[in-house]
Design an enzyme around this catalytic site. Sequence first.
Site, short mmCIF file in Angstrom:
data_model
loop_
_atom_site.label_atom_id
_atom_site.label_comp_id
_atom_site.label_asym_id
_atom_site.label_seq_id
_atom_site.Cartn_x
_atom_site.Cartn_y
_atom_site.Cartn_z
N LYS A 1 56.40 30.70 9.05
CA LYS A 1 55.67 30.47 7.81
C LYS A 1 55.98 29.08 7.26
O LYS A 1 56.92 28.41 7.74
CB LYS A 1 56.03 31.58 6.82
CG LYS A 1 55.56 32.98 7.30
CD LYS A 1 56.01 34.08 6.34
CE LYS A 1 55.52 35.45 6.80
NZ LYS A 1 56.00 36.55 5.91
N TYR B 1 46.34 39.17 6.47
CA TYR B 1 47.04 40.11 5.60
C TYR B 1 46.07 41.08 4.91
O TYR B 1 46.39 41.61 3.84
CB TYR B 1 47.90 39.36 4.59
CG TYR B 1 49.21 38.84 5.15
CD1 TYR B 1 50.13 39.70 5.75
CD2 TYR B 1 49.53 37.49 5.08
CE1 TYR B 1 51.33 39.23 6.26
CE2 TYR B 1 50.74 37.01 5.60
CZ TYR B 1 51.64 37.89 6.17
OH TYR B 1 52.83 37.43 6.67
N ASN C 1 60.09 34.47 3.19
CA ASN C 1 60.89 35.10 4.25
C ASN C 1 60.65 34.53 5.66
O ASN C 1 60.86 35.19 6.66
CB ASN C 1 60.77 36.62 4.20
CG ASN C 1 59.37 37.13 4.49
OD1 ASN C 1 58.46 36.32 4.66
ND2 ASN C 1 59.20 38.42 4.57
N HIS D 1 56.75 35.65 10.37
CA HIS D 1 55.95 36.88 10.54
C HIS D 1 56.10 37.39 11.96
O HIS D 1 56.13 36.61 12.91
CB HIS D 1 54.47 36.59 10.29
CG HIS D 1 53.57 37.66 10.87
ND1 HIS D 1 53.34 38.85 10.24
CD2 HIS D 1 52.91 37.73 12.06
CE1 HIS D 1 52.55 39.60 11.01
NE2 HIS D 1 52.27 38.95 12.12
N GLU E 1 45.96 40.58 15.94
CA GLU E 1 46.38 39.27 15.41
C GLU E 1 46.25 38.17 16.46
O GLU E 1 45.87 37.03 16.14
CB GLU E 1 47.83 39.37 14.90
CG GLU E 1 47.93 40.22 13.63
CD GLU E 1 49.36 40.60 13.26
OE1 GLU E 1 50.31 40.19 13.95
OE2 GLU E 1 49.51 41.33 12.25
P1 GTP Z 1 55.12 40.08 8.00
O1 GTP Z 1 55.80 39.96 9.32
O2 GTP Z 1 54.94 38.77 7.28
O3 GTP Z 1 53.84 40.89 8.10
O4 GTP Z 1 56.16 40.89 7.10
P2 GTP Z 1 56.52 42.43 7.19
O5 GTP Z 1 55.67 43.13 8.22
O6 GTP Z 1 58.00 42.52 7.35
O7 GTP Z 1 56.13 42.96 5.74
P3 GTP Z 1 54.67 43.34 5.18
O8 GTP Z 1 53.65 43.25 6.26
O9 GTP Z 1 54.81 44.59 4.41
O10 GTP Z 1 54.43 42.16 4.13
C1 GTP Z 1 53.88 40.93 4.54
C2 GTP Z 1 54.53 39.81 3.77
O11 GTP Z 1 54.18 39.92 2.41
C3 GTP Z 1 56.05 39.81 3.78
O12 GTP Z 1 56.61 39.23 4.91
C4 GTP Z 1 56.34 38.97 2.55
O13 GTP Z 1 56.20 37.58 2.82
C5 GTP Z 1 55.23 39.41 1.62
N1 GTP Z 1 55.70 40.48 0.75
C6 GTP Z 1 55.94 41.78 1.05
N2 GTP Z 1 56.37 42.46 -0.01
C7 GTP Z 1 56.40 41.56 -1.04
C8 GTP Z 1 56.76 41.63 -2.41
O14 GTP Z 1 57.14 42.68 -2.93
N3 GTP Z 1 56.65 40.47 -3.13
C9 GTP Z 1 56.22 39.30 -2.59
N4 GTP Z 1 56.14 38.20 -3.35
N5 GTP Z 1 55.88 39.19 -1.30
C10 GTP Z 1 55.97 40.30 -0.54
MG MG Z 2 53.60 42.93 8.31
#
Ligand code: GTP
Ligand code: MG
Length: 148
Positions: free
Chosen positions: A9, A49, A112, A115, A126
């Site tokens: 990212k 997303y 974070n 991805h 994807e």
């Molecule tokens: P990805 O690998 O990026 O898809 O992350 P993930 O699979 O571990 O988590 P998820 O798909 O649920 O969420 C996608 C992304 O949204 C996360 O990696 C974060 O960058 C963001 N995200 C998730 N939860 C939160 C939240 O509570 N607050 C904020 N600001 N961002 C969030």
């Molecule tokens: Mg995810």
Amino acid sequence: SERSYIMIKPDGVQRNLVGEIIKRFEAKGYKLVGLKMLMVDRGLAEKHYADLSSKPFFSALVDYIISGPVVSMVWEGREVVKMGRTIIGATKPSESAPGTIRGDFCIEVGRNVIHGSDSVESANHEIGLWFPEGVAEYESSQKAWIYE
Ligand code: GTP
Ligand code: MG
């Protein structure tokens, strides 16, 4: 062989973590078959997303992903989707273990760093979205040293 879509990212790029992240996947034994740096447009970020479009943080998430260049990758190998998630660590850096990418390199869920696809099905979706041109098909000379 299984493939996963892995993306560094904008914060990971700005914080000079590209080499460190690629190193971890390479050293594990995974094969890099797709790699490019790009600025993401809003439409692509929203598609990527789409499952999170009803979340309160969705617009902040899209703004984050389009805030600078990303490094888009496809990695190949046995169970790379599940193992990739293990290498990356839990979504919230406060819950991700030391030794994982998120556990080692970040503090906030909204920054974070990386991805990784969460299932083989979403990986295939994807990869189609991010690499419509296809990936590199080749056999690694290390194959017999990585797989029995
Ligand atoms: P990805 O690998 O990026 O898809 O992350 P993930 O699979 O571990 O988590 P998820 O798909 O649920 O969420 C996608 C992304 O949204 C996360 O990696 C974060 O960058 C963001 N995200 C998730 N939860 C939160 C939240 O509570 N607050 C904020 N600001 N961002 C969030
Ligand atoms: Mg995810």
